[in-house]
Enzyme design. Structure first.
Site, PDB file in Angstrom:
ATOM      1  N   CYS A   1     -18.205  85.213 -35.322  1.00 39.81           N
ATOM      2  CA  CYS A   1     -19.264  84.585 -34.512  1.00 39.81           C
ATOM      3  C   CYS A   1     -18.698  84.234 -33.140  1.00 39.81           C
ATOM      4  O   CYS A   1     -19.237  84.646 -32.117  1.00 39.81           O
ATOM      5  CB  CYS A   1     -19.799  83.348 -35.220  1.00 39.81           C
ATOM      6  SG  CYS A   1     -20.596  83.697 -36.803  1.00 39.81           S
TER       7      CYS A   1
ATOM      8  N   SER B   1     -23.273  84.622 -32.226  1.00 48.89           N
ATOM      9  CA  SER B   1     -24.121  83.828 -33.103  1.00 48.89           C
ATOM     10  C   SER B   1     -23.544  82.427 -33.191  1.00 48.89           C
ATOM     11  O   SER B   1     -22.329  82.264 -33.334  1.00 48.89           O
ATOM     12  CB  SER B   1     -24.174  84.471 -34.497  1.00 48.89           C
ATOM     13  OG  SER B   1     -24.904  83.681 -35.408  1.00 48.89           O
ATOM     14  N   CYS B   2     -24.415  81.419 -33.093  1.00 50.08           N
ATOM     15  CA  CYS B   2     -23.921  80.048 -33.143  1.00 50.08           C
ATOM     16  C   CYS B   2     -24.869  79.153 -33.927  1.00 50.08           C
ATOM     17  O   CYS B   2     -26.044  79.007 -33.570  1.00 50.08           O
ATOM     18  CB  CYS B   2     -23.737  79.489 -31.739  1.00 50.08           C
ATOM     19  SG  CYS B   2     -23.212  77.759 -31.754  1.00 50.08           S
TER      20      CYS B   2
END
Length: 308
Positions: free
Chosen positions: A190, A211-212
């Site tokens: 991520c 992505s978080c």
């Protein structure tokens, strides 16, 4: 009055929760998502962005970072240090493969007590640390074939070397996004790409995340990224500058509403200061006791479930 830097995080969380795109994600839980979020944190005064609107277990974050830098990909060293943040992925895989309804505590006990079991079920594949310090290296073997070398590329060691020898380079980068090896990873990276910049003797860094998870992942991600800047700066005889954080799919999970509401009701407190107790020989020789956090006074912890 200058706005508290943590407010950037709270604002992003509010925007995602109240106005984000509702998406059906891989986990089946669902998210409310923003795309393309940027935050900046000044590190030059010795502070680090350790979230204060809930308690963050910063020692677990440091242990994870040291584990990354070791190149290890098995959860056993983490579990032995009472760090559970990676357990759910191999646990889920084990349950699906065996049909055994084992709880997390029992699974972790087996990981610790049985090295053979840990070797079979505790490995995450070639995740973060493997790519950071042992990126696969291939050399020609003749007839159009290539041989994988026993020792790969240590991106971190090469980065430190470049910071010392050529700090104005635009190639001060390391990444965990190794496309051919993604299928073998329990979770593709991520926080995937880090780039650094030196100006006026100060080291700044950008972390790009594909992505978080704002509720659980983000506080660890920015703290570890800031600590990395401090470590790299120390190794290259530089001072800390700024951390720039860039998130692509920046989201709140649909089952984290209680977390969002509680955090948004709280006011940020001053960020703590980080000092390094000694200068180890290299990036791979730091220990937990080398990191001293002073002045951390967070609001109480908020429990939330991780989506696997």
């Amino acid at each position: 009055m200058t706005e508290h830097p943590e407010q950037q995080y709270l604002d992003a969380m509010a925007r995602a929760w109240y106005g984000g795109d509702e998406r059906v994600d891989r986990t089946g839980v669902g998210t409310k998502s923003l795309f393309g979020v940027t935050m900046r944190f000044d590190l030059s005064d010795g502070t680090v962005p350790l979230i204060t609107t809930k308690k963050i277990f910063w020692k677990s974050a440091i242990k994870e970072l040291i584990w990354f830098l070791s190149g290890d990909t098995n959860i056993r060293p983490l579990v032995m240090q009472n760090v559970h943040i990676w357990t759910d992925w191999p646990l889920d895989k084990y349950r699906k493969a065996t049909g055994e309804a084992i709880d997390r505590d029992a699974f972790e006990r087996r990981i610790v007590d049985d090295p053979a079991f840990a070797a079979e079920w505790g490995d995450l594949g070639p995740v973060y640390g493997k790519q950071w310090v042992d990126w696969p290296r291939y050399t020609p073997a003749g007839d159009g074939l290539f041989r994988r070398e026993e020792k790969g590329v240590n991106q971190i060691a090469e980065l430190v070397g470049m910071l010392r020898a050529n700090p104005s380079s635009r190639r001060l980068i390391f990444t965990g996004w190794n496309v051919p090896e993604l299928p073998g990873m329990a979770l593709p990276p991520c926080h995937m790409t880090y780039q650094y910049h030196v100006a006026g003797g100060r080291l700044s860094g950008i972390l790009y995340q594909r992505s978080c998870d704002l509720g659980l992942g983000f506080p660890f991600n920015i703290f570890e990224a800031a600590v990395l800047i401090r470590m790299l700066a120390q190794q290259a005889d530089l001072e800390p500058g700024e951390l720039v954080w860039m998130g692509a799919d920046t989201h709140v999970y649909s089952n984290h509403g209680h977390l969002v509401e509680e955090q948004l009701s709280r006011s940020p407190r001053p960020f703590p200061r980080l000092s390094l107790a000694r200068k180890p020989a290299d990036m791979f020789s730091y220990a937990l006791d080398d990191f001293v956090i002073e002045g951390y006074d967070p609001h109480p912890h908020i429990k939330a479930e991780v989506a696997v």
